[in-house]
Design an enzyme around this catalytic site. Sequence first.
Site, PDB file in Angstrom:
ATOM      1  N   LYS A  29      -6.604   4.736   5.219  1.00 54.48           N
ATOM      2  CA  LYS A  29      -6.661   3.267   5.115  1.00 54.48           C
ATOM      3  C   LYS A  29      -6.099   2.810   3.774  1.00 54.48           C
ATOM      4  O   LYS A  29      -5.491   1.742   3.671  1.00 54.48           O
ATOM      5  CB  LYS A  29      -8.099   2.773   5.254  1.00 54.48           C
ATOM      6  CG  LYS A  29      -9.025   3.359   4.191  1.00 54.48           C
ATOM      7  CD  LYS A  29     -10.128   2.437   3.752  1.00 54.48           C
ATOM      8  CE  LYS A  29     -10.820   3.008   2.515  1.00 54.48           C
ATOM      9  NZ  LYS A  29     -12.138   2.465   2.295  1.00 54.48           N
ATOM     10  N   ARG A  37      -8.510  -2.698  -3.923  1.00 54.68           N
ATOM     11  CA  ARG A  37      -7.746  -2.458  -5.152  1.00 54.68           C
ATOM     12  C   ARG A  37      -6.338  -1.928  -4.863  1.00 54.68           C
ATOM     13  O   ARG A  37      -5.407  -2.205  -5.626  1.00 54.68           O
ATOM     14  CB  ARG A  37      -8.509  -1.483  -6.055  1.00 54.68           C
ATOM     15  CG  ARG A  37      -8.503  -0.056  -5.594  1.00 54.68           C
ATOM     16  CD  ARG A  37      -9.405   0.845  -6.407  1.00 54.68           C
ATOM     17  NE  ARG A  37     -10.778   0.744  -5.950  1.00 54.68           N
ATOM     18  CZ  ARG A  37     -11.702   1.673  -6.192  1.00 54.68           C
ATOM     19  NH1 ARG A  37     -11.404   2.742  -6.893  1.00 54.68           N
ATOM     20  NH2 ARG A  37     -12.921   1.528  -5.744  1.00 54.68           N
ATOM     21  N   ASN A  38      -6.191  -1.161  -3.785  1.00 59.49           N
ATOM     22  CA  ASN A  38      -4.874  -0.615  -3.461  1.00 59.49           C
ATOM     23  C   ASN A  38      -3.918  -1.724  -3.028  1.00 59.49           C
ATOM     24  O   ASN A  38      -2.755  -1.746  -3.425  1.00 59.49           O
ATOM     25  CB  ASN A  38      -5.017   0.441  -2.368  1.00 59.49           C
ATOM     26  CG  ASN A  38      -5.856   1.612  -2.827  1.00 59.49           C
ATOM     27  OD1 ASN A  38      -5.411   2.457  -3.588  1.00 59.49           O
ATOM     28  ND2 ASN A  38      -7.107   1.664  -2.383  1.00 59.49           N
ATOM     29  N   LYS A  54      -9.801   3.690 -10.457  1.00 60.95           N
ATOM     30  CA  LYS A  54      -8.589   4.434 -10.162  1.00 60.95           C
ATOM     31  C   LYS A  54      -8.030   4.058  -8.798  1.00 60.95           C
ATOM     32  O   LYS A  54      -8.776   3.763  -7.872  1.00 60.95           O
ATOM     33  CB  LYS A  54      -8.881   5.943 -10.188  1.00 60.95           C
ATOM     34  CG  LYS A  54      -9.288   6.465 -11.566  1.00 60.95           C
ATOM     35  CD  LYS A  54      -8.156   6.322 -12.569  1.00 60.95           C
ATOM     36  CE  LYS A  54      -8.531   6.886 -13.921  1.00 60.95           C
ATOM     37  NZ  LYS A  54      -7.453   6.719 -14.924  1.00 60.95           N
ATOM     38  N   GLN A 101      -6.649   4.916  -5.298  1.00 62.13           N
ATOM     39  CA  GLN A 101      -6.843   6.014  -4.355  1.00 62.13           C
ATOM     40  C   GLN A 101      -5.652   6.153  -3.404  1.00 62.13           C
ATOM     41  O   GLN A 101      -5.323   7.245  -2.956  1.00 62.13           O
ATOM     42  CB  GLN A 101      -8.124   5.778  -3.550  1.00 62.13           C
ATOM     43  CG  GLN A 101      -9.373   5.712  -4.398  1.00 62.13           C
ATOM     44  CD  GLN A 101     -10.565   5.146  -3.642  1.00 62.13           C
ATOM     45  OE1 GLN A 101     -10.457   4.116  -2.990  1.00 62.13           O
ATOM     46  NE2 GLN A 101     -11.688   5.813  -3.731  1.00 62.13           N
TER      47      GLN A 101
END
Length: 202
Positions: free
Chosen positions: A36, A103-104, A142, A144
């Site tokens: 995802k 966040r991605n 971070k 992912q």
Amino acid sequence: LHLDLNERTREIFNSPSFRVQHVKDVAGAEVSGALKNVVALGAGFVDGLPHLGGNTKAALLRVGLKEMISFSRIFFEDMDVRDDTFLESCGMADLITTCYGGRNRKCADAFARKRGSSAVMSEEGCTSLWKELETELLNGQKLQGTLACKEAYQVIESRGLLESFPLIRQVYKISFQGAPVDSIVDGIVVVAASGTTSPVCI
């Protein structure tokens, strides 16, 4: 014994405002949790391009879900991967949430805006830009999706299956090989059982 322990654990967390359910398909749930984030990078690229919109993003999510299912079936063929796993919270629901608010997606959106739609970038430049955005936008967290994308690409490539995963392949090309961001549409295609691809209407 294990079923009883699982149910007692579920009951600890389950509440009227936080529903918890059992999913027996471990492979499907874990693959969904990883891939995802790769799909979310693609969603962020779409968000960062002014000439693409909601229909394109919806098409990307559809293809992304299909590739998550295909990956689970191909690489975990000896496990009981179930179609309904991908309709659970760990599948479609988490995919939607991540592609609209994670966040991605956020960093991929910024990546696209900083690069521009048709600009080509060196591999070193791509890596440097991801690190810059991670530091600037995530307040110590971070990314992912970039790590998952590299690992998924390597596994798929090792089996000679890149043609079967056009979206993951294109997200990788944009993220790490400097392909233009607007080439994300090249990954929004459906692979038929025969191996042929057809573009999704966006």
